[in-house]
Design a protein around this motif. Structure first.
Motif, short mmCIF file in Angstrom:
data_model
loop_
_atom_site.label_atom_id
_atom_site.label_comp_id
_atom_site.label_asym_id
_atom_site.label_seq_id
_atom_site.Cartn_x
_atom_site.Cartn_y
_atom_site.Cartn_z
N THR A 57 14.18 -21.08 -30.26
CA THR A 57 14.67 -22.41 -29.53
C THR A 57 14.61 -23.84 -30.44
O THR A 57 15.57 -24.45 -30.22
N GLY A 58 13.07 -23.49 -30.38
CA GLY A 58 12.91 -25.48 -31.24
C GLY A 58 12.60 -26.38 -29.47
O GLY A 58 12.12 -27.48 -30.05
N ALA A 59 12.74 -25.64 -28.82
CA ALA A 59 13.07 -26.65 -27.33
C ALA A 59 10.99 -25.97 -26.91
O ALA A 59 11.16 -25.17 -27.48
N SER A 60 10.38 -27.12 -26.38
CA SER A 60 9.43 -26.65 -26.06
C SER A 60 8.97 -26.94 -23.50
O SER A 60 10.98 -27.47 -23.54
N TYR A 61 8.73 -25.60 -23.49
CA TYR A 61 8.81 -26.55 -22.38
C TYR A 61 7.40 -25.81 -21.50
O TYR A 61 6.62 -25.64 -21.73
N GLU A 62 7.84 -26.60 -19.84
CA GLU A 62 6.27 -26.49 -18.99
C GLU A 62 6.80 -26.29 -17.55
O GLU A 62 8.02 -26.45 -17.41
N VAL A 63 5.39 -25.55 -17.41
CA VAL A 63 5.79 -24.84 -15.71
C VAL A 63 4.95 -26.30 -15.04
O VAL A 63 3.97 -26.35 -14.64
N THR A 64 6.31 -26.26 -13.59
CA THR A 64 5.31 -27.37 -12.62
C THR A 64 5.87 -26.64 -11.65
O THR A 64 6.27 -25.58 -10.88
N GLY A 65 6.44 -27.65 -10.54
CA GLY A 65 6.32 -27.38 -9.17
C GLY A 65 5.08 -27.22 -8.24
O GLY A 65 4.06 -27.44 -9.26
N THR A 66 5.14 -27.25 -7.20
CA THR A 66 4.07 -26.93 -6.09
C THR A 66 2.96 -26.43 -6.36
O THR A 66 1.93 -25.82 -6.11
N THR A 67 4.10 -24.75 -6.54
CA THR A 67 2.91 -24.26 -6.58
C THR A 67 2.58 -23.36 -7.99
O THR A 67 0.83 -23.32 -7.78
N ALA A 68 2.72 -24.23 -8.40
CA ALA A 68 2.39 -24.41 -10.56
C ALA A 68 1.12 -25.56 -10.15
O ALA A 68 0.02 -25.02 -10.50
N MET A 69 1.17 -26.72 -9.72
CA MET A 69 0.51 -27.36 -9.81
C MET A 69 -1.08 -27.39 -8.14
O MET A 69 -2.10 -27.51 -8.84
N ASN A 70 -0.63 -26.54 -7.92
CA ASN A 70 -1.75 -25.89 -6.63
C ASN A 70 -2.69 -25.22 -7.85
O ASN A 70 -4.00 -24.43 -7.81
N ILE A 71 -1.86 -24.38 -8.75
CA ILE A 71 -2.72 -23.06 -9.35
C ILE A 71 -3.25 -23.67 -10.33
O ILE A 71 -4.68 -23.91 -10.62
N ASP A 72 -2.88 -25.07 -10.33
CA ASP A 72 -3.73 -25.25 -12.51
C ASP A 72 -4.68 -26.67 -11.17
O ASP A 72 -5.65 -26.40 -11.67
N ILE A 73 -5.05 -26.75 -10.12
CA ILE A 73 -5.65 -27.88 -9.37
C ILE A 73 -6.67 -26.37 -8.99
O ILE A 73 -7.94 -27.07 -9.59
N ALA A 74 -6.57 -25.59 -8.31
CA ALA A 74 -7.57 -24.55 -8.15
C ALA A 74 -8.31 -24.65 -9.51
O ALA A 74 -9.39 -24.40 -9.24
N ASP A 75 -8.10 -24.27 -10.48
CA ASP A 75 -8.53 -23.48 -11.47
C ASP A 75 -8.84 -24.80 -12.26
O ASP A 75 -10.66 -24.70 -13.03
N LYS A 76 -8.75 -26.13 -12.26
CA LYS A 76 -9.45 -27.02 -13.12
C LYS A 76 -11.03 -27.32 -12.24
O LYS A 76 -11.48 -28.74 -12.58
N VAL A 77 -10.49 -27.30 -10.85
CA VAL A 77 -11.65 -28.14 -9.66
C VAL A 77 -13.03 -26.36 -10.11
O VAL A 77 -14.05 -27.11 -9.70
N GLN A 78 -11.92 -25.40 -10.16
CA GLN A 78 -12.80 -24.34 -10.42
C GLN A 78 -13.77 -24.77 -11.26
O GLN A 78 -15.16 -24.21 -11.65
N ALA A 79 -13.29 -24.89 -12.03
CA ALA A 79 -13.94 -25.33 -13.71
C ALA A 79 -15.23 -26.47 -13.29
O ALA A 79 -15.60 -26.58 -14.94
#
Length: 736
Positions: free
Chosen positions: A498-520
């Motif tokens: 497509t030539g475009a980039s995308y990222e995933v966010t939202g409360t659910t994704a934010m919580n998942i990312d926070i959990a991964d970072k804290v665990q690390a």
């Protein structure tokens, strides 16, 4: 150090009026500063370095003026049994309710479910989304009252109406009830321990003064340093805990010295010189643990840690200055009633419960050690199954409207509807932004586990699109986490086409990312605080094995408490006993909070208990005799301090909020395991088995480490510290 602190204690005793006035002036100054300072801002939670935060920041940049962080309410309408919300009477009632919801002074919009087509397939459920002009923290009581009143009016029509969302969040927290109960229980424990109202009240009074100074300072500096209203939460909790502990240690040592026939002033100097030295090093270990929170990479958590570290420093300073000053005002009031009446003070060297317990462990060190280690090890095993997340409305009691709204939406629209993902497509520079966004949406929509994808919404420039993705599973389900990972893993192929980039966010994704970072970050954090504490304890105890034993014991108690939390709150065993209605992942920040707080308290108990053993050993007692002496003098105080903390933390288990309940349970169980199993059982067992080797230090390391006299060895050689005849202790009030 002991000599310096001895002089500080005697000076504070003699110049008690000056010390008291200085602290009163400090409290008044920071209190006035807090009253005149601008109100603290409500800090937005951010987690630098994670994809969901980057996507959120991009949304704020490309959609200027958008209220991405505005308060929202999702009002759910459920038709009476067998009916549909589209029936004329029900539809009229819903439209009337939506109109009423939109009339709120702080409401930006209220979307009609019949226009937005937010109606379940079976027609039994519909929902309206209410968006506010302000964030949840700025929503007024009148705004919340309007929402609740409109919902109640809609219920009068026969509909079942429930609501969820950030607009209903209670900003008030537990309201201080747990703290009040904790202080009351602390007063009872101190009274039983000391048998004197003054001795029980002095630690409470000085701890409250310290908390007052700390909290007023935080409020006064909140605007200048960008501190939020939540920054002081940890400072208040720990400031109260260590403030009581440190004053308790000094007062207890003062009573021991008076029992040896010391004059009040001399006893105060010795108490500050010995117990005060332990307080200084215990405080340093707590400060290390709190400052180490910066490694997690959450700005809000870093500020909370530094503010709490400041509160601990204040508690140490008060224990070294204000406590001895108060002892100068009431030198005999802190003694037992029997001692005050008879003019005799009970000797401190007699056999007591601590002595009997130490002798029991010394006779059976190996069985006690094995039982303690195996028991805590068994409790720690479930921690291997630890799943971090951020429980939402699904974890609240069914008595709350938020939980009922969550369940109604899950039943009517599917479990994933409560946790949609937000995809941000950056098509800046792309020749066909809309075509690129449509392609990204189609590719993601075809991913297994995706139920639906909403139409894309573009910014004014037309180069950025946002759309929602509804998973087939609940927000806290492991399959949802796997779906987020899959969508991100497919990104290179989709972006190439497509030539475009995308990222995933939202409360659910934010919580998942926070959990991964804290665990690390958890393991590096443990390595940092434990490693620095070992170095500090090497200086205190001048031993290689004692600090290692202390650190390993702490890790064992923390893992055991995490295992207990997993068993109850994640696996659900015994959940009913603690009022847990819904199990799920453990709050992401829970392990970090647990490690930081419990590490500080554990090192308090370790330093105070083992420093008395070290003191006895340095003064010529055998290893076994030193263990017994340490328990005879310190066990009762350590037990009292631990009981106070267990009671304070356990009080939070009674709160309705699942996260507060979880934190209370975890902290209470951790203190229980560390104080009574590790410090009171495993520590003496290990020292008994090691004997003289416990206090061994390589000569090369002995030359490198700075010498700090924590045991008060220099004080024991001073002529001014010789006790007066034990039969005639000075029970006269001190004279200025």
């Amino acid at each position: 150090m002991a000599t310096f602190l001895y002089r500080v204690g005697r000076l504070a005793f003699r110049r008690r009026w000056y010390v008291a006035l200085v602290w009163a002036a400090v409290l008044a100054a920071v209190g006035l500063g807090a009253l005149r300072a601008p109100g603290a801002a409500d800090e937005e939670f951010s987690m630098p370095g994670i994809e969901s935060q980057k996507a959120f920041d991009l949304m704020e940049e490309r959609f200027p003026g958008a209220t991405a962080d505005s308060a929202t309410a999702r009002v759910v309408f459920i038709a009476p049994g067998g009916e549909k919300v589209t029936a004329a009477e029900n539809k009229e009632a819903i439209e009337k309710a939506v109109t009423g919801l939109g009339d709120g002074t702080q409401v930006a919009s209220a979307v009609d479910p019949f226009q937005a087509k937010t109606i379940s397939k079976d027609g039994s459920t519909a929902f309206a989304t209410v968006t506010y002009k302000v964030g949840a923290a700025d929503l007024t009581d009148a705004g919340r009252t309007h929402l609740e009143r409109t919902i109640d009016q809609a219920r009068d029509s026969g509909l079942t109406v429930e609501a969820g969302g950030t607009a209903l969040a209670d900003e008030g927290g537990p309201g201080g009830t747990a703290e009040v109960i904790g202080v009351a229980i602390a007063a009872v424990v101190l009274l039983v321990t000391f048998g004197s109202l003054a001795a029980a009240g002095l630690p409470l009074l000085t701890a409250l003064i310290g908390v007052g100074v700390s909290m007023a300072t935080i409020l006064a500096l909140s605007s200048a340093l960008g501190l939020s209203t939540t920054t002081g939460t940890l400072a208040m909790m720990l400031g109260l805990a260590v403030g009581i502990d440190y004053a308790l240690f000094v007062v207890s040592r003062y009573r021991e010295e008076r029992a040896k026939g010391r004059t009040p002033q001399e006893a105060t100097g010795l108490a500050v010189g010995t117990a005060g030295s332990a307080v200084v090093f215990a405080g340093l270990t707590v400060v290390i643990a709190l400052a180490g929170l910066a490694v997690v990479g959450i700005p809000m958590l870093t500020k909370m840690g530094l503010a709490a570290a400041g509160a601990v420093v204040v508690a140490v300073l008060i224990a070294l200055t204000l406590v001895p000053a108060f002892l100068g005002f009431w030198p005999n009031a802190v003694l037992t009633r029997k001692a005050r009446r008879s003019g005799r003070i009970e000797a401190s060297g007699q056999t007591n419960g601590g002595t009997r317990w130490a002798r029991f462990v010394l006779r059976r060190p190996l069985p006690v050690l094995l039982l303690g280690v195996v028991g805590l090890g068994a409790l720690a095993l479930p921690a291997a199954d630890l799943q971090l997340g951020m429980p939402g409305d699904e974890a609240k009691p069914v008595s709350t409207t938020e939980r009922r709204a969550y369940d109604a939406l899950a039943e009517g629209f599917g479990p994933g509807f409560n946790g949609p993902l937000t995809v941000v497509v950056d098509a800046k520079g792309d020749a066909d932004p809309k075509g690129a966004a449509d392609t990204v949406a189609q590719e993601i929509g075809s991913t297994k586990g995706v139920v639906s994808v909403s139409p894309a919404r573009f910014n004014d420039a037309g180069d950025t699109a946002v759309f929602s993705v509804v998973p087939s599973t609940a927000p806290t389900d492991e399959k949802t986490k796997n779906l987020v990972t899959t969508i991100r893993d497919e990104r290179p192929g989709i972006e190439a086409g497509t030539g475009a980039s995308y990222e995933v966010t939202g409360t659910t994704a934010m919580n998942i990312d926070i959990a991964d970072k804290v665990q690390a970050a958890l393991v590096p954090y443990l390595i940092l605080v434990v490693g620095m504490a070992i170095v500090l304890l090497l200086v205190v105890f001048r031993s290689l094995l004692v600090p290692l034993k202390a650190a390993l014991g702490f890790l064992l108690s923390v893992l055991a408490s995490l295992g207990a939390v997993v068993v109850v709150f994640q696996q659900g065993h015994g959940a009913e006993l603690f009022g847990v209605e819904q199990t799920g992942p453990i709050m992401s920040l829970m392990p970090i909070f647990l490690v930081g707080i419990v590490f500080g308290l554990a090192m308090d108990y370790e330093v105070f208990l083992v420093s008395r053993m070290r003191e006895a050993y340095v003064h010529g007692e055998s290893p076994a005799e030193a263990v017994t002496s340490g328990f005879r003098h310190s066990a009762r105080v350590v037990v009292a301090a631990a009981l106070i903390m267990i009671a304070v933390f356990a009080g939070f288990i009674g709160e309705s909020d699942s996260m507060i309940k979880m934190i209370g349970f975890g902290l209470a169980s951790a203190v229980l395991f560390d104080a009574f199993v590790v410090r009171m059982a495993i520590v003496p067992a290990v020292l008994a088995l090691l004997g003289h080797k416990a206090w061994w230090l390589p000569k090369w390391l002995d030359r490198i480490l700075p010498r700090v006299d924590v045991e008060g060895e220099a004080l024991s050689r001073g002529p001014e510290t010789e006790p007066a005849p034990h039969t005639a202790p000075d029970l006269e009030p001190a004279r200025t």
